[in-house]
Design an enzyme around this catalytic site. Structure first.
Site, PDB file in Angstrom:
ATOM      1  N   LYS A  40       0.839  -1.207   0.000  1.00 40.48           N
ATOM      2  CA  LYS A  40       0.000   0.000   0.000  1.00 40.48           C
ATOM      3  C   LYS A  40       0.875   1.260   0.000  1.00 40.48           C
ATOM      4  O   LYS A  40       2.083   1.179   0.298  1.00 40.48           O
ATOM      5  CB  LYS A  40      -0.917  -0.009   1.225  1.00 40.48           C
ATOM      6  CG  LYS A  40      -0.185   0.014   2.561  1.00 40.48           C
ATOM      7  CD  LYS A  40      -1.127  -0.322   3.703  1.00 40.48           C
ATOM      8  CE  LYS A  40      -0.386  -0.309   5.036  1.00 40.48           C
ATOM      9  NZ  LYS A  40      -1.211  -0.865   6.116  1.00 40.48           N
ATOM     10  N   ARG A 136     -10.570   0.200  15.037  1.00 37.82           N
ATOM     11  CA  ARG A 136     -10.630   0.886  13.754  1.00 37.82           C
ATOM     12  C   ARG A 136     -11.751   0.228  12.956  1.00 37.82           C
ATOM     13  O   ARG A 136     -12.902   0.342  13.339  1.00 37.82           O
ATOM     14  CB  ARG A 136      -9.243   0.756  13.098  1.00 37.82           C
ATOM     15  CG  ARG A 136      -8.824   1.874  12.206  1.00 37.82           C
ATOM     16  CD  ARG A 136      -7.335   1.833  11.881  1.00 37.82           C
ATOM     17  NE  ARG A 136      -6.873   0.572  11.339  1.00 37.82           N
ATOM     18  CZ  ARG A 136      -5.618   0.320  10.964  1.00 37.82           C
ATOM     19  NH1 ARG A 136      -4.694   1.265  11.080  1.00 37.82           N
ATOM     20  NH2 ARG A 136      -5.256  -0.844  10.477  1.00 37.82           N
ATOM     21  N   TYR A 263      15.110  31.251   5.016  1.00 39.64           N
ATOM     22  CA  TYR A 263      13.952  32.006   5.503  1.00 39.64           C
ATOM     23  C   TYR A 263      14.070  32.274   7.002  1.00 39.64           C
ATOM     24  O   TYR A 263      14.443  31.376   7.767  1.00 39.64           O
ATOM     25  CB  TYR A 263      12.659  31.217   5.268  1.00 39.64           C
ATOM     26  CG  TYR A 263      12.165  31.223   3.840  1.00 39.64           C
ATOM     27  CD1 TYR A 263      11.726  32.399   3.238  1.00 39.64           C
ATOM     28  CD2 TYR A 263      12.100  30.038   3.115  1.00 39.64           C
ATOM     29  CE1 TYR A 263      11.252  32.387   1.933  1.00 39.64           C
ATOM     30  CE2 TYR A 263      11.628  30.021   1.808  1.00 39.64           C
ATOM     31  CZ  TYR A 263      11.204  31.203   1.229  1.00 39.64           C
ATOM     32  OH  TYR A 263      10.739  31.196  -0.054  1.00 39.64           O
ATOM     33  N   MET A 310      10.728  24.826   0.470  1.00 39.30           N
ATOM     34  CA  MET A 310       9.865  23.889  -0.243  1.00 39.30           C
ATOM     35  C   MET A 310      10.671  22.984  -1.183  1.00 39.30           C
ATOM     36  O   MET A 310      10.451  21.784  -1.242  1.00 39.30           O
ATOM     37  CB  MET A 310       8.815  24.662  -1.053  1.00 39.30           C
ATOM     38  CG  MET A 310       7.784  23.767  -1.700  1.00 39.30           C
ATOM     39  SD  MET A 310       6.654  24.665  -2.776  1.00 39.30           S
ATOM     40  CE  MET A 310       5.753  25.673  -1.612  1.00 39.30           C
TER      41      MET A 310
HETATM   42  C1  LIG Z   1      -0.502  -1.802   6.750  1.00 38.60           C
HETATM   43  C2  LIG Z   1      -1.077  -3.071   7.230  1.00 38.60           C
HETATM   44  C3  LIG Z   1      -0.256  -4.184   7.421  1.00 38.60           C
HETATM   45  C4  LIG Z   1       1.251  -4.136   7.321  1.00 38.60           C
HETATM   46  O1  LIG Z   1       1.741  -3.560   8.492  1.00 38.60           O
HETATM   47  P1  LIG Z   1       3.322  -3.479   8.775  1.00 38.60           P
HETATM   48  O2  LIG Z   1       3.415  -3.007  10.174  1.00 38.60           O
HETATM   49  O3  LIG Z   1       3.868  -2.499   7.813  1.00 38.60           O
HETATM   50  O4  LIG Z   1       3.851  -4.846   8.549  1.00 38.60           O
HETATM   51  C5  LIG Z   1      -0.858  -5.373   7.779  1.00 38.60           C
HETATM   52  N1  LIG Z   1      -2.190  -5.455   7.935  1.00 38.60           N
HETATM   53  C6  LIG Z   1      -3.007  -4.394   7.776  1.00 38.60           C
HETATM   54  C7  LIG Z   1      -4.465  -4.553   7.982  1.00 38.60           C
HETATM   55  C8  LIG Z   1      -2.484  -3.167   7.430  1.00 38.60           C
HETATM   56  O5  LIG Z   1      -3.289  -2.113   7.274  1.00 38.60           O
END
Ligand SMILES: *Cc1c(COP(=O)(O)O)cnc(C)c1O
Length: 368
Positions: A40, A136, A263, A310
């Site tokens: 992700k 969550r 700055y 920036m």
């Molecule tokens: C991001 C995520 C992971 C991976 O987590 P890491 O700590 O980076 O290994 C695993 N499961 C879910 C549901 C996640 O959102």
């Protein structure tokens, strides 16, 4: 943001380090444990497409945060299973069916709403998410899970997995972890029918609670060569950092004593000094709070002086260096190194955030 390949600032990604790290974690897990690589957020800034293609032969599935990330992988030819870990909009469910993408189902409300739309769900693949204490997304009771499972199956949905996520797997105190594990186990025990895939382990859980492996692990952070606990818990094996952040000196000047830099004139030279300018700044994810941290030039630590702008930042050099001299912001130079966790500690955050914030403006260059 547009990538800027003509600017000499780049993230160099060692793909073989990622493959190495996957094998290192796996070597500690029961033989046959399925491996989901979590890619992700553009593979934590490392580039989801290149990373996924490189490691597809040594993993069983990919995890992404949303359907667009999944579609990107499908469009570039990834054929392995892909699980969307977050909640998907109803309007995108048909895309999941069309592209054989597995969705997470996390609440009865979502299921009811989807069913009320009346579209065909035939062949849709899902995993059910259980909230065992993360607070969550996810179901909280076995009854709810069971109802959702049945309602979906009647519509021809394939419920292939069930999973949960731990809040404290990277901490020394395991009390809350144990509580979550218990809750998940008792919920599973109450189900008439447990889906084939049962998973609970992110990186930290895979590393420090390997007894919790069910039949698949979801590996994110660790595969990129970072310690998910920062420096808190020691890793039981060696890993290799996959990302280096490099730039070059595009301007070098000698300034007199008592001259302001940047700055707000927050830095004032104390003597005659050499100041070098690098072409990156907070728009690249090198945030303003990196002021007074350091970079490496030719194996020598040089402080970031004055405010980070920036698109540019300034460093104090021990001597004049030619334009084009390589500067390392994360990685090794000579005998020295700057680890991403050191950057995170300085910034008061976690290594995850440092790599995720590196913006699209920085090209990712791959080293096999
Ligand atoms: C991001 C995520 C992971 C991976 O987590 P890491 O700590 O980076 O290994 C695993 N499961 C879910 C549901 C996640 O959102």
């Amino acid at each position: 943001m547009k990538t800027s390949p003509h600017r000499p600032t780049k993230a160099v990604i060692a793909l073989d380090a990622i493959a190495y790290n996957i094998e290192q974690v796996a070597s500690q897990l029961p033989v046959g444990t399925l491996r989901m690589a979590v890619v992700k957020a553009n593979a934590y800034g490392h580039g989801a497409v290149a990373v996924s293609h490189y490691i597809q032969g040594i993993v069983d599935a990919f995890g992404v945060s949303n359907i667009d990330e999944a579609l990107e992988l499908r469009e570039t030819g990834i054929t392995k299973d892909i699980l969307v870990l977050g909640v998907t909009a109803y309007a995108a469910v048909s895309l999941a069916q069309e592209h054989d993408i597995c969705l997470t189902v996390a609440s009865s409300d979502w299921v009811h709403e989807l069913l009320s739309l009346g579209q065909s769900l035939e062949g849709l693949r899902v995993h059910l998410k259980v909230d065992s204490g993360m607070g969550r997304i996810g179901f909280r009771s076995a009854a709810e899970v069971q109802q959702a499972q049945q309602a979906l199956q009647i519509q021809g949905v394939r419920v292939e997995g069930i999973f949960t996520h731990f809040a404290t797997a990277d901490e020394v105190d395991t009390a809350y972890f144990d509580e979550q594990e218990q809750r998940f186990a008792s919920l599973l025990a109450e189900l008439d029918q447990v889906p084939a895939l049962v998973h609970a382990s992110n990186s930290a859980t895979s590393i420090w609670h390997p007894e919790t492996v069910l039949n698949m692990v979801r590996l994110g952070n660790i595969i990129y060569g970072m310690n998910p606990s920062g420096g808190l818990l020691e890793l039981p094996f060696e890993i290799k950092a996959a990302l280096s952040l490099e730039s070059e000196l595009v301007h070098v000047k000698k300034i007199a004593s008592q001259q302001g830099v940047g700055y707000g004139k927050t830095y004032i030279s104390q003597e005659e000094e050499y100041i070098g300018t690098l072409p990156l700044g907070y728009a690249d994810g090198w945030t303003r709070d990196m002021q007074d941290f350091h970079v490496l030039v030719d194996g020598v630590f040089c402080p970031i002086v004055g405010r980070v702008s920036m698109d540019q930042l300034t460093i104090r050099l021990p001597q004049a260096y030619p334009l084009g001299t390589k500067v390392v912001l994360i990685g090794t130079s000579g005998q020295e190194a700057i680890d991403v966790t050191q950057v995170a500690d300085y910034r008061g955050t976690i290594n995850y955030e440092v790599v995720c914030l590196l913006s699209d403006r920085i090209p990712r260059v791959y080293r096999k």
